[in-house]
Design a protein around this motif. Structure first.
Motif, PDB file in Angstrom:
ATOM      1  N   VAL A 548     -36.364 -56.633  43.340  1.00  0.00           N
ATOM      2  CA  VAL A 548     -37.611 -56.046  42.870  1.00  0.00           C
ATOM      3  C   VAL A 548     -37.569 -56.066  41.167  1.00  0.00           C
ATOM      4  CG1 VAL A 548     -39.122 -54.140  42.531  1.00  0.00           C
ATOM      5  CG2 VAL A 548     -38.005 -54.673  44.777  1.00  0.00           C
ATOM      6  N   ALA A 549     -36.340 -55.462  40.729  1.00  0.00           N
ATOM      7  CA  ALA A 549     -36.255 -55.515  39.330  1.00  0.00           C
ATOM      8  C   ALA A 549     -36.298 -56.843  38.562  1.00  0.00           C
ATOM      9  CB  ALA A 549     -35.035 -54.804  38.794  1.00  0.00           C
ATOM     10  N   GLN A 550     -35.520 -57.980  39.235  1.00  0.00           N
ATOM     11  CA  GLN A 550     -35.501 -59.123  38.658  1.00  0.00           C
ATOM     12  C   GLN A 550     -37.043 -59.747  38.589  1.00  0.00           C
ATOM     13  OE1 GLN A 550     -32.083 -60.479  37.463  1.00  0.00           O
ATOM     14  NE2 GLN A 550     -33.859 -61.413  36.148  1.00  0.00           N
ATOM     15  N   THR A 551     -37.632 -59.466  39.586  1.00  0.00           N
ATOM     16  CA  THR A 551     -38.996 -60.208  39.589  1.00  0.00           C
ATOM     17  C   THR A 551     -39.776 -59.957  38.589  1.00  0.00           C
ATOM     18  OG1 THR A 551     -38.779 -60.399  42.193  1.00  0.00           O
ATOM     19  CG2 THR A 551     -41.121 -60.503  41.084  1.00  0.00           C
ATOM     20  N   LEU A 552     -39.765 -58.468  38.538  1.00  0.00           N
ATOM     21  CA  LEU A 552     -40.560 -57.577  37.346  1.00  0.00           C
ATOM     22  C   LEU A 552     -40.145 -58.241  35.759  1.00  0.00           C
ATOM     23  CD1 LEU A 552     -42.464 -55.662  36.563  1.00  0.00           C
ATOM     24  CD2 LEU A 552     -40.687 -53.914  36.713  1.00  0.00           C
ATOM     25  N   ALA A 553     -38.826 -58.328  35.807  1.00  0.00           N
ATOM     26  CA  ALA A 553     -38.306 -58.728  34.426  1.00  0.00           C
ATOM     27  C   ALA A 553     -38.533 -60.116  34.018  1.00  0.00           C
ATOM     28  CB  ALA A 553     -36.901 -58.477  34.449  1.00  0.00           C
ATOM     29  N   ASP A 554     -38.440 -61.103  35.188  1.00  0.00           N
ATOM     30  CA  ASP A 554     -38.542 -62.386  34.868  1.00  0.00           C
ATOM     31  C   ASP A 554     -40.363 -62.725  34.592  1.00  0.00           C
ATOM     32  OD1 ASP A 554     -36.172 -63.012  35.421  1.00  0.00           O
ATOM     33  OD2 ASP A 554     -36.392 -63.736  37.714  1.00  0.00           O
ATOM     34  N   ASP A 555     -41.205 -61.699  35.035  1.00  0.00           N
ATOM     35  CA  ASP A 555     -42.545 -61.973  34.972  1.00  0.00           C
ATOM     36  C   ASP A 555     -42.681 -61.500  33.283  1.00  0.00           C
ATOM     37  OD1 ASP A 555     -44.919 -62.715  35.457  1.00  0.00           O
ATOM     38  OD2 ASP A 555     -45.570 -60.756  36.133  1.00  0.00           O
ATOM     39  N   VAL A 556     -42.029 -60.761  32.650  1.00  0.00           N
ATOM     40  CA  VAL A 556     -42.463 -60.283  31.175  1.00  0.00           C
ATOM     41  C   VAL A 556     -42.191 -61.534  30.351  1.00  0.00           C
ATOM     42  CG1 VAL A 556     -41.886 -58.739  29.263  1.00  0.00           C
ATOM     43  CG2 VAL A 556     -41.706 -58.117  31.810  1.00  0.00           C
ATOM     44  N   ASP A 557     -43.347 -61.731  29.656  1.00  0.00           N
ATOM     45  CA  ASP A 557     -43.528 -62.647  28.475  1.00  0.00           C
ATOM     46  C   ASP A 557     -43.349 -61.731  27.063  1.00  0.00           C
ATOM     47  OD1 ASP A 557     -43.829 -64.890  26.787  1.00  0.00           O
ATOM     48  OD2 ASP A 557     -45.997 -65.178  27.179  1.00  0.00           O
ATOM     49  N   PHE A 558     -42.428 -62.233  26.341  1.00  0.00           N
ATOM     50  CA  PHE A 558     -42.305 -61.316  24.969  1.00  0.00           C
ATOM     51  C   PHE A 558     -42.299 -62.129  23.875  1.00  0.00           C
ATOM     52  CE2 PHE A 558     -41.443 -57.325  23.021  1.00  0.00           C
ATOM     53  CZ  PHE A 558     -41.563 -56.238  24.219  1.00  0.00           C
ATOM     54  N   HIS A 559     -42.876 -61.502  22.787  1.00  0.00           N
ATOM     55  CA  HIS A 559     -42.927 -62.379  21.570  1.00  0.00           C
ATOM     56  C   HIS A 559     -42.876 -61.013  20.268  1.00  0.00           C
ATOM     57  CE1 HIS A 559     -43.293 -65.061  18.452  1.00  0.00           C
ATOM     58  NE2 HIS A 559     -44.504 -64.924  18.199  1.00  0.00           N
ATOM     59  N   VAL A 560     -42.018 -61.496  19.519  1.00  0.00           N
ATOM     60  CA  VAL A 560     -41.700 -60.399  18.359  1.00  0.00           C
ATOM     61  C   VAL A 560     -42.074 -61.253  16.857  1.00  0.00           C
ATOM     62  CG1 VAL A 560     -39.959 -59.089  16.943  1.00  0.00           C
ATOM     63  CG2 VAL A 560     -39.944 -59.126  19.556  1.00  0.00           C
ATOM     64  N   ILE A 561     -42.906 -60.809  16.110  1.00  0.00           N
ATOM     65  CA  ILE A 561     -43.390 -61.250  14.857  1.00  0.00           C
ATOM     66  C   ILE A 561     -42.850 -60.482  13.723  1.00  0.00           C
ATOM     67  CG2 ILE A 561     -45.262 -61.914  13.540  1.00  0.00           C
ATOM     68  CD1 ILE A 561     -46.894 -62.245  16.160  1.00  0.00           C
ATOM     69  N   PRO A 562     -42.083 -60.827  13.073  1.00  0.00           N
ATOM     70  CA  PRO A 562     -41.563 -60.179  11.770  1.00  0.00           C
ATOM     71  C   PRO A 562     -42.567 -60.899  10.527  1.00  0.00           C
ATOM     72  CG  PRO A 562     -39.725 -61.468  12.525  1.00  0.00           C
ATOM     73  CD  PRO A 562     -40.979 -61.896  13.056  1.00  0.00           C
ATOM     74  N   PHE A 563     -43.826 -60.201  10.281  1.00  0.00           N
ATOM     75  CA  PHE A 563     -45.071 -60.229   9.467  1.00  0.00           C
ATOM     76  C   PHE A 563     -44.519 -60.188   8.210  1.00  0.00           C
ATOM     77  CE2 PHE A 563     -49.088 -60.237   7.208  1.00  0.00           C
ATOM     78  CZ  PHE A 563     -49.563 -61.313   7.677  1.00  0.00           C
ATOM     79  N   ARG A 564     -44.352 -61.320   7.190  1.00  0.00           N
ATOM     80  CA  ARG A 564     -43.820 -60.990   5.645  1.00  0.00           C
ATOM     81  C   ARG A 564     -44.757 -61.539   4.932  1.00  0.00           C
ATOM     82  NH1 ARG A 564     -37.990 -59.520   4.365  1.00  0.00           N
ATOM     83  NH2 ARG A 564     -39.366 -58.279   3.053  1.00  0.00           N
ATOM     84  N   ASP A 565     -46.278 -61.826   5.101  1.00  0.00           N
ATOM     85  CA  ASP A 565     -46.987 -62.435   4.238  1.00  0.00           C
ATOM     86  C   ASP A 565     -47.308 -61.450   3.485  1.00  0.00           C
ATOM     87  OD1 ASP A 565     -46.563 -64.468   5.731  1.00  0.00           O
ATOM     88  OD2 ASP A 565     -48.770 -65.040   6.144  1.00  0.00           O
ATOM     89  N   PHE A 566     -47.769 -60.102   3.749  1.00  0.00           N
ATOM     90  CA  PHE A 566     -48.019 -59.003   3.020  1.00  0.00           C
ATOM     91  C   PHE A 566     -47.618 -57.684   3.702  1.00  0.00           C
ATOM     92  CE2 PHE A 566     -51.958 -60.454   5.138  1.00  0.00           C
ATOM     93  CZ  PHE A 566     -52.401 -58.987   5.624  1.00  0.00           C
ATOM     94  N   GLY A 567     -47.994 -56.342   3.372  1.00  0.00           N
ATOM     95  CA  GLY A 567     -47.733 -55.294   3.993  1.00  0.00           C
ATOM     96  C   GLY A 567     -48.689 -54.216   3.471  1.00  0.00           C
ATOM     97  N   LYS A 568     -48.356 -52.742   3.853  1.00  0.00           N
ATOM     98  CA  LYS A 568     -49.411 -51.953   3.495  1.00  0.00           C
ATOM     99  C   LYS A 568     -49.602 -51.683   2.092  1.00  0.00           C
ATOM    100  CE  LYS A 568     -46.083 -48.030   3.148  1.00  0.00           C
ATOM    101  NZ  LYS A 568     -45.601 -46.446   3.544  1.00  0.00           N
ATOM    102  N   GLY A 569     -48.670 -52.159   1.208  1.00  0.00           N
ATOM    103  CA  GLY A 569     -49.016 -52.289  -0.278  1.00  0.00           C
ATOM    104  C   GLY A 569     -50.373 -52.860  -0.652  1.00  0.00           C
ATOM    105  N   ARG A 570     -50.665 -53.953  -0.058  1.00  0.00           N
ATOM    106  CA  ARG A 570     -51.727 -54.784  -0.380  1.00  0.00           C
ATOM    107  C   ARG A 570     -52.888 -54.127   0.379  1.00  0.00           C
ATOM    108  NH1 ARG A 570     -50.337 -60.327  -0.906  1.00  0.00           N
ATOM    109  NH2 ARG A 570     -52.304 -60.866  -1.080  1.00  0.00           N
TER     110      ARG A 570
END
Length: 799
Positions: A548-570
């Protein structure tokens, strides 16, 4: 000949190194008694530590109980009363005489002694009355909410006076829980106001026909059943500390029967660009030490109470109470949270084996070097797992009912109960993972996604998802944690993780070879390997839970974005809230991704109130939809900017309403719970609570920026954390606003939904952020936009 042994285990004791406190042998010559002084010393030190902690708890309870007064103020009041009595003046207006008349006085007491007794009694009465008055006054001050709706630079005189009074009453250094009794209770909004805000929130998501039907249902509910349900809710609010939190914990979390892995648990990441050491045991040693130091700060109440940033307004600290020594216990109908006052060890998992690692020696915490030494022993231990032990943790990753039945049937007695108790009563759980993770290799972006998925679910059996949190240390020294959600929300765990990362890198540190610092006692007893006797029937259940857990885990699509073009300062240069900016970017990105708008969840905290948890900000509003449509349909930039600012202001107002107890969803949720208790059906509430959150978002706050030296060490940046998708056809988006020039996003969805794609949505988010800033920068009336030359913009994009 009969031999009887009594054994006392001390911290870190292993099966091969047991200390015998005393042993007596019955022989024909009599009884031969032998004492182990070392074992007795450990017993003494353990008891001393326990009594010291009890004393500290009692002392802190007294200090917090009389806050904002001081315990020493009692002596001042009593002495002042005595002084007035000796000058033959009566500050009590006759009450002292009444006390003297009814005081059972011994003949052995002198007149002076009687005066002291009366002064103590009357002074104590005055002192308690003064404390109650101060606490009531502080509670009334903290109930004032208008300050949060006032614009920066346009603060009213009333708010300024209020802030001064708050500061005066908070003058003495408070302990972690000092404000708890002075925090106001969460108010119950009027049914009419909640329904009005609800209808406004769904208007852009419904056709005219559907909206008219929903309006009719809402009006019928308000005029009939709503009034009755509201009466019960107000009755609860009179006696409960918080009318939402207990029901929220029970019905949203503990009664859920689906897996908590992915669906409920969330994770926190390590530093993004650096790893303090590549030695797994060393990183684990410092991490465990930092966590235990944080626990000590909680126990001693040395942590400063959290405040609204830039203000003296305190936040509720109740969630810190169950951070350590806590486990979620499965039940067939509902789970329970079990918390123990103390635990002197941690549970460790490595290559299918479970270990008990004691963290104290002779009444003191082990040094980081000693913890590294003990972890190395576990890593080098060649013993194989017991049959059925390796994937036992899958029980905590699958459905809750099978786990509850298996726990009752196979872990109720004997060696299995003892070993399970050892895991559940541990301070926290540690996984020594054999994989290497992080932003590394030839494809760092893809490896960062894999790292996130590993922290979210791992192999589905190498985490103990029921623990309040599990720390994961990978083979290459990268780390992270997985947290159970029912006991607390992400900001509380984030506060812990910030302290751990900062302490690891800047306080504890490593030597030139990457090993932990500190003294080492090589005679430490080995960590104790837990034993199990898992029958085939239980192993079968483990296999089913893993599927059950493996089926759930395999279905997860994940993407992490470190966005460095600008931040809260701009963003702040344009006088826009960074959170509102990101939320509008998410609305724009979702519209481009799906060609439509959706019900959007943004988590807001309600910790301005006692035992407050969260409230929902419905970020998709009429104003945000109008802006997105105008931008996508090519309207004039001046029109788009005007609509953008209206949408940003609307979002900020919605956020303020949620923080101050005037949100929509928790009120409707509690009305629904009352209807279920009364056995009545509400078509309106049923439909509202069944609406899917196809875009679920949350900001990870940075709460202790002072712990990090981002000027000299800008690379020591946490990537924040993330969670799984809430709806099968939706997205989960967590983001962290790091320093001045970086945003990090964690995006999740499900492979099984053909309409969603985490990487595609990530690309839309990145483009939306750039398009919004470009739109603001072209505003000639905006000083921030005018001062930003194309050359400067290009330069910042390459950072």
């Amino acid at each position: 000949m009969f031999v009887y042994n009594t054994t006392v285990e001390f911290s870190g004791m292993a099966e091969a190194h047991q200390a015998v406190a005393f042993q007596f042998t019955i022989t024909p010559e009599g009884i031969d008694l032998q004492l182990s002084h070392e074992a007795l010393r450990q017993v003494y030190l353990s008891g001393l530590r326990s009594w010291r902690k009890r004393f500290i708890r009692i002392r802190n309870s007294v200090i917090s109980g009389v806050y904002p007064a001081s315990p020493y103020s009692w002596l001042f009041v009593v002495v002042a009363i005595l002084a007035t009595m000796y000058t033959r003046s009566d500050p009590s207006m006759g009450l002292i005489s009444k006390i003297q008349e009814h005081l059972p006085v011994s003949e052995s007491l002198s007149v002076q002694s009687q005066m002291v007794v009366v002064a103590v009694l009357f002074g104590t009465l005055i002192w308690f009355s003064f404390i109650l008055a101060m606490r009531l006054f502080l509670k009334l001050l903290l109930s004032y909410q208008r300050w949060i709706f006032e614009l920066h630079g346009k603060i009213s005189i009333t708010t300024k006076i209020w802030a001064v009074l708050i500061k005066l009453l908070s003058g003495r250094e408070p302990l972690l829980y000092s404000y708890q009794s002075s925090l106001p209770n969460l108010p119950v909004p009027a049914v009419r106001d909640t329904i009005k805000r609800y209808l406004e929130s769904v208007r852009p998501l419904m056709s005219t026909t559907d909206f008219q039907r929903m309006t009719a249902l809402a009006t019928q509910f308000e005029n009939n059943l709503g009034t009755r349900l509201q009466w019960y809710l107000k009755l609860k609010a009179l006696w409960a500390s918080n009318y939402v939190s207990d029901w929220w914990e029970e019905y949203v979390y503990l009664r859920g029967r689906s897996p908590i892995m992915v669906n409920s648990n969330y994770y926190g990441m390590d530093f993004l660009y650096v790893t303090p050491t590549s030695i797994q045991a060393a990183r684990a040693g410092n991490t465990i030490k930092a966590l235990l130091l944080y626990r000590r700060k909680i126990n001693l109440e040395e942590l400063k109470p959290s405040h609204i940033p830039g203000t003296v307004i305190p936040l509720c600290a109740a969630q810190f109470e169950r951070m350590f020594n806590t486990t979620r216990i499965p039940g067939e109908e509902a789970d329970t949270l079990q918390h123990w006052k103390d635990s002197d060890y941690v549970a460790v998992y490595h290559r299918g084996r479970y270990f008990k690692l004691g963290v104290y020696r002779a009444g003191r915490l082990l040094s980081p070097r000693e913890l590294e030494f003990q972890i190395t022993r576990i890593l080098d231990d060649p013993s194989p797992p017991c049959p059925g032990e390796e994937k036992l943790g899958a029980l905590t990753a699958g459905d809750r009912e099978p786990w509850a039945r298996a726990r009752k049937e196979f872990f109720g007695s004997g060696v299995n109960k003892r070993s399970l108790d050892c895991i559940e009563k541990a301070a926290f759980f540690v996984t020594l993972d054999d994989d290497e993770q992080g932003m590394m290799g030839d494809d760092p972006a893809r490896n960062l996604d894999i790292y996130a998925k590993s922290l979210l679910h791992g192999k589905c059996y190498d985490r103990w998802f029921d623990k309040s949190f599990s720390v994961v240390v990978f083979k290459n020294g990268k780390s992270g944690l997985n947290a159970e959600h029912s006991w607390a929300d992400a900001p509380t765990v984030s506060h812990l993780w910030e302290y751990v990362l900062a302490s690891d890198a800047f306080q504890l540190g490593y030597d030139g070879e990457g090993h932990c610092k500190g003294e080492l006692d090589p005679t430490l007893p080995r960590p104790q390997k837990l034993s199990w006797d898992i029958p085939p029937e239980c192993q079968e259940q483990v296999t089913q839970s893993l599927m059950v857990a493996q089926t759930l885990a395999d279905d997860v699509d994940f993407h992490v974005i470190p966005f460095r073009d600008f931040g809260k300062g701009r963003v702040k240069k344009h006088k826009i809230s960074p959170d509102a900016f990101i939320q509008l970017a998410l609305q724009l990105a979702y519209y481009r991704d799906r060609g439509m708008f959706c019900l959007t969840y943004e988590a807001s905290m309600t910790r301005l109130f006692r035992e407050g948890r969260t409230e929902t900000v419905r970020s998709c509003s009429n104003e945000s939809c109008a802006f997105v449509k105008a931008l996508e349909e090519g309207e004039d930039m001046d029109v788009c900017r005007r609509l953008f600012r209206l949408a940003a202001e609307k979002h900020q107002n919605l956020y303020r309403l949620a923080m101050t107890g005037s949100g929509i969803d928790r009120h409707l949720f509690c009305l629904y719970v009352v209807s279920k208790y009364l056995g009545v059906e509400s078509p309106f509430l049923k439909e509202v609570l069944s609406e899917p959150w196809r875009l679920s978002t949350s900001q990870t706050p940075v709460q202790q920026i002072e712990l990090f030296d981002l000027v000299n060490h800008p690379e020591y940046i946490s990537c924040g954390g993330g969670f799984g998708p809430v709806a099968d056809d939706g997205y989960g988006v967590s983001y962290i606003i790091v320093a001045e020039d970086m945003f990090n996003f964690h995006i999740s969805c499900k492979h099984s939904c053909a309409q969603t794609d985490a990487h595609r949505f990530g690309a839309h988010i990145r483009q939306a952020l750039q398009d919004l800033l470009k739109m603001l920068n072209t505003d000639k009336k905006d000083p921030a936009g005018a001062s930003q030359t194309p050359a400067q913009t290009d330069k910042q994009k390459t950072r």
